[in-house]
Structures are given as C-alpha cells and as structure tokens.
Write a protein that holds these residues in place. Structure first.
Motif, PDB file in Angstrom:
ATOM      1  N   ALA A   1      -0.929   4.624   4.270  1.00  0.00           N
ATOM      2  CA  ALA A   1      -0.146   3.594   3.600  1.00  0.00           C
ATOM      3  C   ALA A   1      -1.082   2.517   3.050  1.00  0.00           C
ATOM      4  CB  ALA A   1       0.853   2.986   4.573  1.00  0.00           C
ATOM      5  N   CYS A   2      -0.879   2.141   1.789  1.00  0.00           N
ATOM      6  CA  CYS A   2      -1.715   1.124   1.145  1.00  0.00           C
ATOM      7  C   CYS A   2      -1.493  -0.214   1.850  1.00  0.00           C
ATOM      8  CB  CYS A   2      -1.327   1.028  -0.332  1.00  0.00           C
ATOM      9  SG  CYS A   2      -1.990  -0.416  -1.168  1.00  0.00           S
ATOM     10  N   SER A   3      -2.600  -0.817   2.280  1.00  0.00           N
ATOM     11  CA  SER A   3      -2.437  -2.053   3.064  1.00  0.00           C
ATOM     12  C   SER A   3      -2.070  -3.237   2.164  1.00  0.00           C
ATOM     13  CB  SER A   3      -3.719  -2.339   3.843  1.00  0.00           C
ATOM     14  OG  SER A   3      -4.818  -2.340   2.964  1.00  0.00           O
ATOM     15  N   THR A   4      -2.378  -3.149   0.870  1.00  0.00           N
ATOM     16  CA  THR A   4      -2.058  -4.259  -0.032  1.00  0.00           C
ATOM     17  C   THR A   4      -0.540  -4.405  -0.202  1.00  0.00           C
ATOM     18  OG1 THR A   4      -4.061  -3.671  -1.224  1.00  0.00           O
ATOM     19  CG2 THR A   4      -2.601  -5.264  -2.293  1.00  0.00           C
ATOM     20  N   CYS A   5       0.152  -3.276  -0.419  1.00  0.00           N
ATOM     21  CA  CYS A   5       1.599  -3.350  -0.689  1.00  0.00           C
ATOM     22  C   CYS A   5       2.398  -2.869   0.516  1.00  0.00           C
ATOM     23  CB  CYS A   5       1.947  -2.516  -1.919  1.00  0.00           C
ATOM     24  SG  CYS A   5       1.565  -0.769  -1.715  1.00  0.00           S
ATOM     25  N   GLY A   6       1.744  -2.492   1.594  1.00  0.00           N
ATOM     26  CA  GLY A   6       2.453  -2.018   2.782  1.00  0.00           C
ATOM     27  C   GLY A   6       3.138  -0.679   2.563  1.00  0.00           C
TER      28      GLY A   6
ATOM     29  N   PRO B   1       3.726  -1.985 -10.541  1.00  0.00           N
ATOM     30  CA  PRO B   1       3.014  -1.230  -9.501  1.00  0.00           C
ATOM     31  C   PRO B   1       1.912  -2.047  -8.842  1.00  0.00           C
ATOM     32  CG  PRO B   1       2.389  -0.443 -11.684  1.00  0.00           C
ATOM     33  CD  PRO B   1       3.483  -1.437 -11.894  1.00  0.00           C
ATOM     34  N   CYS B   2       1.678  -1.736  -7.583  1.00  0.00           N
ATOM     35  CA  CYS B   2       0.573  -2.344  -6.843  1.00  0.00           C
ATOM     36  C   CYS B   2      -0.733  -1.919  -7.513  1.00  0.00           C
ATOM     37  CB  CYS B   2       0.629  -1.863  -5.388  1.00  0.00           C
ATOM     38  SG  CYS B   2      -0.872  -2.143  -4.447  1.00  0.00           S
ATOM     39  N   LYS B   3      -1.621  -2.883  -7.732  1.00  0.00           N
ATOM     40  CA  LYS B   3      -2.867  -2.595  -8.460  1.00  0.00           C
ATOM     41  C   LYS B   3      -3.794  -1.678  -7.640  1.00  0.00           C
ATOM     42  CE  LYS B   3      -2.996  -5.576 -12.180  1.00  0.00           C
ATOM     43  NZ  LYS B   3      -1.520  -5.644 -12.222  1.00  0.00           N
ATOM     44  N   ASP B   4      -3.766  -1.861  -6.312  1.00  0.00           N
ATOM     45  CA  ASP B   4      -4.738  -1.152  -5.490  1.00  0.00           C
ATOM     46  C   ASP B   4      -4.415   0.323  -5.311  1.00  0.00           C
ATOM     47  OD1 ASP B   4      -6.293  -3.341  -5.252  1.00  0.00           O
ATOM     48  OD2 ASP B   4      -5.384  -4.035  -3.387  1.00  0.00           O
ATOM     49  N   CYS B   5      -3.129   0.671  -5.344  1.00  0.00           N
ATOM     50  CA  CYS B   5      -2.775   2.089  -5.159  1.00  0.00           C
ATOM     51  C   CYS B   5      -2.113   2.650  -6.410  1.00  0.00           C
ATOM     52  CB  CYS B   5      -1.849   2.256  -3.962  1.00  0.00           C
ATOM     53  SG  CYS B   5      -0.268   1.424  -4.144  1.00  0.00           S
ATOM     54  N   ARG B   6      -2.051   1.904  -7.452  1.00  0.00           N
ATOM     55  CA  ARG B   6      -1.434   2.288  -8.722  1.00  0.00           C
ATOM     56  C   ARG B   6      -0.019   2.850  -8.536  1.00  0.00           C
ATOM     57  NH1 ARG B   6      -5.211   6.084 -10.654  1.00  0.00           N
ATOM     58  NH2 ARG B   6      -7.098   5.338  -9.721  1.00  0.00           N
TER      59      ARG B   6
HETATM   60 ZN   LIG Z   1      -0.461  -0.543  -2.888  1.00  0.00          ZN
END
Ligand SMILES: [Zn+2]
Ligand SMILES: [Zn+2]
Length: 367
Positions: free
Chosen positions: A137-142, A190-195
C-alpha cells in the motif's frame, strides 16, 4: 392496509421523480441479492423497493396509487414483482450497475514466495524472515490512489464504467478498456507517488513460522499480505511454499528419520560410542560389539516431533565400509604396504581362529 410505497423508498409523498429515482437506485443496490446471497430478508426488501419504484416512477400509476393509498383496496399495480422482474427493472433503469460495482473493487493479486529451509529446520520447526520486493500500500495516499483532498474517482468516460469495450459489429467480443485498465473508474486527482494505483513496489519483510514436521511442498497462506486491492478492494494473500533441502545423511519417512552409519571393521568388531548425525546435531550412540551390516538401531524420540503424542524415532542402519586400498596409492608405497601387511596378519589369525568369522569358516570348509 397496503404497503406504503413512499415509506419503503424512504421519500416524502411529494418527492420529485428524480428524488424517487435516486432513492430507488441507492436502496436497490444496497439490498441487491447478488450482494446478499441466500438472504431472504434482503431479497424481500429488494422486491418491495422494486415494486414501489415500478408504481411511483410511472406518473399514471403514481396518480392512481396516490388517490387510493389510504383505502383498504389500494392500487397495487396489478402485477406481482418477482425476483427476476425486480432485477430486470434495475438494469432497465440503470444498466449494468452491479457489474460495474464489482469491477471497481478488484481484489489485489496474491504474492508467491518459495522459502527454502534445511532438513533439520523443517523437521524441528523454525521461524524465518523473508524479504521480497512487492507491491505494498502506498504510504503517501494510504492505498487509496488519490491525493489528499482529491475529488474522488470518476466513471471512466471511454467504457462508461463497464471496464470493457465492445468491438464493432454484433458478434464482436468485449475487450478490457485500455483507459481504465478494466477498472471502470479513473482517479480525477491521482496520488503523485503511486500514479493512482494505490500501491508502490517496495521491499517487504515478513516472519514465516514453519511448524515442526513441515514437509517439502507445504504451503503457508498469510491472509491479506498480498498486493493491495484496487479502489478499496481486498488485498491478496501471501502464499509461501516451503522447499526443504536434502540432507546428506538424513532422510525422512513419515514420522521416522533414517540414516546409514558406515563403520570400519575395527569399529564394528569392537563397538563403543560412535557419533551419529541427527536433526539436533551429532549424538553419541553406543554400538554393540560385533554389529553387522544391515543391523538397525532405533534412537527413540529422535525422529519428527508430533503436535500430539510422542515424536518419531531415528533408525540407524549399520553399513560396514570396505577399505579402498587404491586410496593409499600403488603397491610399493609405504602406507599401502603397511596396510597390506596388516591385512595379511589378519588373514593369518582368521584362519587360525575360525570362530572369529564362523559363517565364512563353515562355508570355506565345505567348499
Ligand atoms: Zn499513492
Ligand atoms: Zn474504461
């Protein structure tokens, strides 16, 4: 008293056609039998909601219902709403809403890992830390795939939320939509870190418990530790397959462990304490004097531990090892000549004392 169709839909008697439609959609999706398999209460509620909507969505039927609703013989629409007609009504009004819902929440993929352990570790049980690269799971967007304060996902405009597109022509097949990757949904922000995936490749570690007595090929399923789901879908599982390394000496047979014990002529004749490999390290075993090839010794409790009951045994099979004279080099070498001289001495004594090797002696006498 007849059913109150307004109450069933949770709307006011003066509700607009739009309000009625919205209430119907929300309640029909919430009680749909595909989401509540084998639930008669949900099914009955779904049928009531559908019957109410069938009347209130038709201006003429609604008017007749309004004038008769407080009378004992209220207008019912005259038609029984069975489960199939109720389902058909929903897809006639909103299309394939449920199929779209299912696609939007896709379960994450399973992660497969093969863990190799030593023979003794598998027999006695152990705990291993495994480290692998996988989506987490992407930690930036949970894991939502959306940036903080985003507008939420929207229906994919290309496939209309179906997640698949039909080619030209009546018999053309449906293919996954390339724009939304078959999800039917697209992140507006969209979250930038996980696109927008909600997941990122990362190094993950996990402690795996290998219970005593684990056999090669056994699989451990760690629920929820696979790849994260899409748009809030459940994560996959982590599937760990246990591979057991062969041991040079030990072999498993059910609860018992077998090994061969090579002995020199002197050891076999004299007996005494000899170190024997076991899963818990080398153990000194008392070998009786005069032991022969093929004799079996049982080491109680040195086999595979059991959850309940006593552990298996280790079975040691004696094998006399014949000297390989070539290992000492050709005749004429000092070591080789010394050894051969001793063998000649032995032979002399053996002939003089036939009781040393009685079976051999009695056969030679007859021959
Ligand atoms: Zn993300
Ligand atoms: Zn699409």
């Amino acid at each position: 008293m007849a059913q109150d169709h307004y109450a069933i839909l949770g709307v006011d008697a003066k509700a607009s056609a739009d309000e009625i439609k919205r209430a119907y959609r929300r309640l029909a999706l919430a009680t749909h039998p595909d989401r509540h398999p084998d639930d008669p209460v949900a099914e009955e509620r779904f049928r009531q909601i559908s019957a109410a909507y069938a009347i209130l969505s038709d201006p003429a039927k609604r008017a007749r219902y309004d004038t008769t609703r407080h009378l004992p013989e209220a207008f019912t629409g005259g038609q029984e709403m069975n489960l199939q007609t109720a389902k058909d009504l929903l897809s006639a009004v909103f299309g394939d809403v449920l199929g779209r819902q299912r696609r939007q929440r896709k379960r994450g993929r399973d992660i497969r890992y093969t863990l190799t352990v030593d023979f003794a570790e598998a027999v006695l049980g152990t705990e291993k830390e495994i480290v692998f690269e996988a989506l987490g799971a992407c930690s930036t967007c949970g894991g939502t795939g959306e940036k903080a304060g985003g507008r939420g996902p929207e229906t994919c405009g290309l496939c209309g939320g179906r997640g698949e597109i039909k080619g030209e022509g009546f018999f053309a097949p449906w293919t996954p939509c390339g724009r939304c990757s078959g999800m039917g949904l697209i992140h507006q922000d969209p979250c930038k870190d996980c696109r927008g995936r909600g997941a990122r490749r990362e190094s993950r570690s996990f402690r795996v418990r290998i219970p005593p007595g684990t056999e090669g090929g056994a699989q451990r399923v760690v629920k929820g530790q696979g790849e994260p789901g899409y748009f809030g879908g459940e994560p996959g599982n982590l599937l760990v397959t246990i591979n057991v390394r062969d041991d040079p000496w030990l072999r498993r047979d059910g609860h018992d462990i077998h090994c061969e014990l090579p002995l020199s002529l002197g050891e076999a004749a004299r007996g005494g304490k000899i170190p024997v490999p076991s899963v818990s390290g080398s153990v000194n075993v008392e070998i009786p004097p005069g032991v022969t090839t093929g004799a079996r010794l049982r080491l109680r409790g040195k086999g595979v531990p059991q959850e309940r009951g006593r552990p298996g045994d280790q079975i040691v099979t004696i094998a006399l090892e014949t000297p390989r004279l070539d290992a000492l080099g050709p005749r004429g070498g000092a070591a080789r000549d010394a050894y051969e001289a001793l063998l000649t001495e032995l032979e002399k004594l053996e002939t003089e004392h036939p009781k040393l090797l009685p079976r051999r002696a009695s056969q030679r006498d007859k021959g």
